[in-house]
Design a protein around this motif. Structure first.
Motif, PDB file in Angstrom:
ATOM      1  N   ASP A 188      10.847  11.544  -7.916  1.00  0.00           N
ATOM      2  CA  ASP A 188      10.106  11.314  -6.677  1.00  0.00           C
ATOM      3  C   ASP A 188       8.606  11.453  -6.855  1.00  0.00           C
ATOM      4  N   ARG A 233       7.013   9.688  -8.874  1.00  0.00           N
ATOM      5  CA  ARG A 233       6.577   8.311  -9.104  1.00  0.00           C
ATOM      6  C   ARG A 233       6.625   7.540  -7.795  1.00  0.00           C
ATOM      7  N   PRO A 234       5.548   6.803  -7.449  1.00  0.00           N
ATOM      8  CA  PRO A 234       5.575   6.029  -6.203  1.00  0.00           C
ATOM      9  C   PRO A 234       6.713   5.013  -6.204  1.00  0.00           C
ATOM     10  N   HIS A 241       8.240   1.489  -5.866  1.00  0.00           N
ATOM     11  CA  HIS A 241       7.690   0.171  -6.196  1.00  0.00           C
ATOM     12  C   HIS A 241       8.521  -0.875  -5.460  1.00  0.00           C
ATOM     13  N   GLN A 248       4.329   4.487   7.470  1.00  0.00           N
ATOM     14  CA  GLN A 248       3.362   5.485   7.022  1.00  0.00           C
ATOM     15  C   GLN A 248       3.272   6.645   7.998  1.00  0.00           C
ATOM     16  N   GLY A 308       4.580  11.471   3.439  1.00  0.00           N
ATOM     17  CA  GLY A 308       4.734  12.025   2.094  1.00  0.00           C
ATOM     18  C   GLY A 308       5.294  11.054   1.080  1.00  0.00           C
ATOM     19  N   VAL A 309       5.733   9.877   1.512  1.00  0.00           N
ATOM     20  CA  VAL A 309       6.317   8.890   0.593  1.00  0.00           C
ATOM     21  C   VAL A 309       5.224   7.959   0.092  1.00  0.00           C
ATOM     22  N   GLN A 310       5.018   7.941  -1.214  1.00  0.00           N
ATOM     23  CA  GLN A 310       4.047   7.032  -1.807  1.00  0.00           C
ATOM     24  C   GLN A 310       4.733   5.696  -2.096  1.00  0.00           C
ATOM     25  N   LEU A 311       4.114   4.617  -1.648  1.00  0.00           N
ATOM     26  CA  LEU A 311       4.732   3.294  -1.778  1.00  0.00           C
ATOM     27  C   LEU A 311       3.745   2.322  -2.398  1.00  0.00           C
ATOM     28  N   LEU A 312       4.179   1.638  -3.445  1.00  0.00           N
ATOM     29  CA  LEU A 312       3.398   0.580  -4.085  1.00  0.00           C
ATOM     30  C   LEU A 312       4.025  -0.750  -3.688  1.00  0.00           C
TER      31      LEU A 312
END
Length: 294
Positions: free
Chosen positions: A93, A95-96, A98, A118, A123-127
């Protein structure tokens, strides 16, 4: 599967490290053991299988044809094991996430809704990678793809997100208000096509147009295609849901509609357990789908 017939795990790890790094010294460094120990494990593996996995002619070693086949299986298998362990323990987790989708889908569907994701999950990183290319879903790479098509999708889990047919559209000014144009008629008009796709070209070919667009084909980012079609700059192929308000208002005309059942955008993921952040994203996507059905 007969586990007793498998080679020792240490030998497979050493072989995989050699295949990944290209040398016994580098493989030893990757596993934290000596290069002599790597060489010993490689010979033990060959003896266990009764196969020549390495070509030792000259000053360096290279994989044989059998070695290449086994290397691909080992690299894929160990990568899947590593990914699954990371997902189960939560270590992945960091790592964002993808996500990949087409630029058209990103502009028309995803980004107008993205603020709600968002706000709900800061807290969730999203690419987000908007690209027309079909990127593979691999451990450590793309986690989820939102792609147009019809099931099944080989080797992937699929959940419907937006079911809508492909349509051919144009501004009334371009066709002089006509909607009964044949493929040959349409081929005499300028066409618009999203970068990296062949949807317009394939549509003309499938429907018997004798030539390609005689007035030219302009390729552009997908998020600009509908805008250019509204301005009368060409005929376009797109998803009906993205232009339904334009069709209802008469800004665009429906010239052709695909009748393939179940065509639409699907949420594609790899088989197996999802890491928590991915599970959060998938639940949000499906909630957005249900809200749209509403």
């Amino acid at each position: 599967m007969d586990l007793r017939r498998l080679p020792p795990l240490a030998a497979l790890r050493a072989f995989t490290a050699f295949a990944q790094t290209g040398g016994v010294v580098e493989a030893g460094a990757a596993l934290g053991i000596s290069h002599a120990a790597i060489s010993q494990q490689l010979r033990a593996l060959e003896a266990h299988l009764g196969l020549s996995l390495l070509d030792r002619q000259g000053r360096s070693m290279a994989l044989t044809a059998d070695g290449e086949v086994l290397a691909q299986a080992c690299l894929s298998g160990f990568a899947e094991i590593s990914s699954t362990i990371s997902q189960l323990t939560g270590t992945s987790d960091a790592r964002p996430l993808h996500l990949t989708c087409t630029p058209t889908f990103a502009a028309a569907w995803l980004m107008p809704r993205f603020a709600s994701f968002q706000a709900a999950h800061p807290g969730v990183q999203l690419l987000v990678n908007p690209t027309p290319q079909l990127l593979p879903l691999e451990p450590g790479g793309v986690d989820v793809a939102l792609r147009y098509g019809t099931p099944p999708f080989a080797g992937l889990k699929a959940a419907a997100l937006l079911i809508s047919p492909m349509v051919v559209i144009a501004a009334p000014s371009l066709t002089r208000g006509r909607t009964d144009l044949t493929a040959d008629d349409l081929s005499r008009l300028p066409w618009l096509e999203e970068f990296g796709t062949t949807e317009a070209t394939r549509w003309l070919g499938r429907h018997g147009a004798l030539t390609g667009p005689q007035a030219g084909m302009v390729q552009m980012p997908g998020n600009l295609l509908v805008e250019a079609a509204r301005a009368g700059q060409g005929v376009g192929v797109t998803v009906k849901a993205f232009v339904q308000p334009d069709l209802d208002a008469g800004r665009l005309l429906l010239l052709h509609e695909d009748t393939t059942p179940d065509s639409g955008y699907y949420i594609l993921t790899r088989p197996g357990p999802n890491r928590p952040a991915l599970g959060t994203l998938l639940r949000w996507l499906k909630a957005q789908r249900d809200l749209a059905k509403g």
